[in-house]
Structure formats: C-alpha cells, structure tokens
Design a protein around this motif. Structure first.
Motif, PDB file in Angstrom:
ATOM      1  N   SER A   1       0.904  -1.377   0.069  1.00 33.71           N
ATOM      2  CA  SER A   1       0.130  -0.045   0.049  1.00 33.71           C
ATOM      3  C   SER A   1       0.746   1.378   0.066  1.00 33.71           C
ATOM      4  N   PRO A   2       0.687   2.152  -0.935  1.00 33.41           N
ATOM      5  CA  PRO A   2       1.547   3.386  -0.961  1.00 33.41           C
ATOM      6  C   PRO A   2       1.398   4.309   0.078  1.00 33.41           C
ATOM      7  N   THR A   3       1.511   4.103   1.239  1.00 34.70           N
ATOM      8  CA  THR A   3       1.065   4.965   2.109  1.00 34.70           C
ATOM      9  C   THR A   3       2.277   5.396   3.037  1.00 34.70           C
ATOM     10  N   GLY A   4       3.484   5.378   2.547  1.00 31.40           N
ATOM     11  CA  GLY A   4       4.787   5.570   3.005  1.00 31.40           C
ATOM     12  C   GLY A   4       5.772   4.877   2.589  1.00 31.40           C
ATOM     13  N   PRO A   5       7.228   5.027   2.891  1.00 33.29           N
ATOM     14  CA  PRO A   5       8.293   4.170   2.459  1.00 33.29           C
ATOM     15  C   PRO A   5       8.118   2.646   2.756  1.00 33.29           C
ATOM     16  N   LEU A   6       8.757   1.986   2.038  1.00 34.05           N
ATOM     17  CA  LEU A   6       8.723   0.570   2.375  1.00 34.05           C
ATOM     18  C   LEU A   6       9.339   0.152   3.717  1.00 34.05           C
ATOM     19  N   HIS A   7       8.531  -0.186   4.707  1.00 33.46           N
ATOM     20  CA  HIS A   7       9.348  -0.439   5.945  1.00 33.46           C
ATOM     21  C   HIS A   7       9.859  -1.783   6.113  1.00 33.46           C
TER      22      HIS A   7
END
Ligand code: GLU
Length: 297
Positions: free
Chosen positions: A22-28
C-alpha cells in the motif's frame, strides 16, 4: 528445482506470485520481509513475481510513496516480472465484480454505519434481507456463506472459519464509494491468475474472507502463505512510523540479511554483498524453514 539449469532458462511452472504494498509511506522493514519472502518463494518455484501497487484507498495514499517503494525494491535487487500494476486503474473491473455479486444476490446494499455495529465488530446481518425503513444505502456488503470456509497455509496448517461468526457480511464497496481492499485484492488476484499469495501474518484473518469471495466470483482461490510479523519490543507490529527502520538505517545487504533471518534463513558468515546473499538465499530457500512466530526486532 533443478539447480543445474540457469534460472532464466527454466520453463515457467505456472506459479504466479505477487507483492502488493500500500503506497502509504516508504517501504518499511515489515514490508521488506513480505517482499523478500514472496520473491524467494516465486523464484524457488520457477515462477513469476509481480508487483501491484495497492493504491485503492486514495485518502491514505501518500504522493510519491509508490515510486519510493519501487526504488527501494530496485535498490535491494528485486525486479518484478512484467509491468508494475496500479490497482486504481482496475476500478472498472472492481465495479463490475460488485455489480455481478449484487445481481447474483451474493451482495446487498447496507445502510449501517460503524456506530450501528456491536462492539465485537461482527456485522449482525441488519440489512441482509433489505434496508430497514428509514435507512439509506451506504455501503455494499458481500453475503458470507453459511457453511464454514476451509483455509490452508503450509506453515500454519488448515483451519475452518465460520465467517458469519468471525466478521459477518464483508464490506466490498465502502460508504465513501471506494472499493474495499478485500474485493479489490480478490478481483485482481483472480484477473492476474495469482496462484500463491505470500504476505505478512497480519493479513491472516483476510484469507477466509478472500477465499469465500474467490468462490463467489467463480474463481479458484490461490494458496495462502503468511510470513512472520516483525514486532517491536512491546510486541507491536512494526509500522511505518517506527523509528530506526533497518531499511533506511542500515546498508541494503545488512537489511536483507536481517530479513532472511526473520524468514528462518540466517545467511552464513561471509555472505556480505547483495549478490552473494541472493545467490545463497535462492539456493537454500525452503518453505518449511520459515517460522510462524513473530520476530522481535
Ligand atoms: N497492501 C497490503 C500491505 O501492504 C498487502 C495486501 C496483500 O498482500 O493482500 O500490507
């Protein structure tokens, strides 16, 4: 797998996997583990690994996050097979699936808001047989089957779930008009011919719902494989807001080695570069080595 034949010369096996951030922030780091696990599972089966940006929830999409996530995958050396898909572009397909379920009597308009649900969150079936007087349609729900769904995960065995008891009828089109994750994921997994869904254990509760939706849409459900969660010292799932995330705080090779440890494949000493780690991981990957317990970072 026949290790004597180079990977790119082997015939495709029909295995099709995907990674759907989900593009809700950087890839954690938790997402990196899901990416690495789904990638190695696909590669070790001589299969395809696709990337689908799950941008179906516009209020939560962060501009630039998808590009940033794709750049991170590239930095780690994970190249998707075929073009990256953006799920929002499949909105007409999602809408058609909702209409079909409605036409088949497998979905219904619901006038309930969250405040109308009991504290358990399990939908009590209020609008199942028509909107009660005074209610207007807000969302659309999938009518879950009365019989139990049987789900299987190679790491966690098989279980049966009575969806009427665990969640009740599932929202497939939200009150704000957007399609719900459960619907969009199933429609796209079906459309793309995904044979195995490998993802984090936080989504294990979705497997039964998605299995039932697959069947309602006339498809064969994929196999499900849920990877260990990465948690912090208080047992909470690592999220995008957690500080000092290994993806950014460590060199890529170190973060990859740590992801492999989470996945039950601790690399031997001396494997220090990305190339050496991937070569070792591809040759050593065995589904049965993946633990089910959460990994505390
Ligand atoms: N978008 C979900 C995530 O970022 C994954 C959904 C799935 O793999 O079905 O955790």
């Amino acid at each position: 797998m026949d290790a004597s034949v180079p990977e790119d010369k082997r015939p495709p096996t029909g295995y099709r996997g995907r990674f759907a951030p989900s593009p809700t922030g950087p890839l954690h780091f938790g997402s990196l583990v899901a990416a690495v696990g789904s990638y190695l599972q696909a590669r070790s089966h001589g299969g395809l690994w696709q990337v689908r940006i799950e941008d179906i929830d516009p209020p939560r999409v962060v501009p630039g996050a998808a590009e940033d996530q794709l750049a991170t995958l590239a930095r780690f050396g994970m190249a998707p097979d075929g073009p990256v898909r953006y799920q929002r572009r499949s909105t007409p397909r999602h809408a058609a699936a909702v209409e079909r379920l409605l036409a088949d009597g497998l979905a219904f308009a619901c006038g309930c808001s969250r405040a109308d649900l009991p504290s358990s969150g399990v939908y009590p079936g209020t609008c199942r047989s028509g909107l009660p007087p005074g209610r207007t349609a807000r969302s659309v729900r999938f009518r879950v089957p009365a019989e139990p769904v049987r789900v299987q995960d190679p790491l966690r065995g098989a279980w049966e779930e009575r969806l009427e008891q665990t969640c009740g009828d599932v929202v497939i089109r939200r009150a704000d008009g957007f399609h719900a994750y459960q619907l969009a994921a199933v429609v796209d997994d079906l459309h793309e011919g995904i044979t195995e869904v490998v993802r984090g254990a936080d989504l294990i509760d979705s497997a039964g719902r998605q299995q039932a939706l697959h069947r309602a849409l006339g498809g064969t459900p994929p196999r499900w494989l849920h990877l260990p969660l990465v948690v912090d010292s208080s047992g909470r799932k690592l999220s995008k807001s957690s500080g000092a995330d290994p993806v950014t705080a460590r060199p890529a090779a170190e973060a990859l080695a740590l992801a492999l440890r989470v996945l039950g494949h601790p690399p031997p000493a001396g494997r220090r570069t990305l190339d050496a780690l991937w070569a070792w991981a591809r040759a050593s990957w065995a589904t049965g080595r993946i633990p089910t317990e959460p990994f505390e970072l």
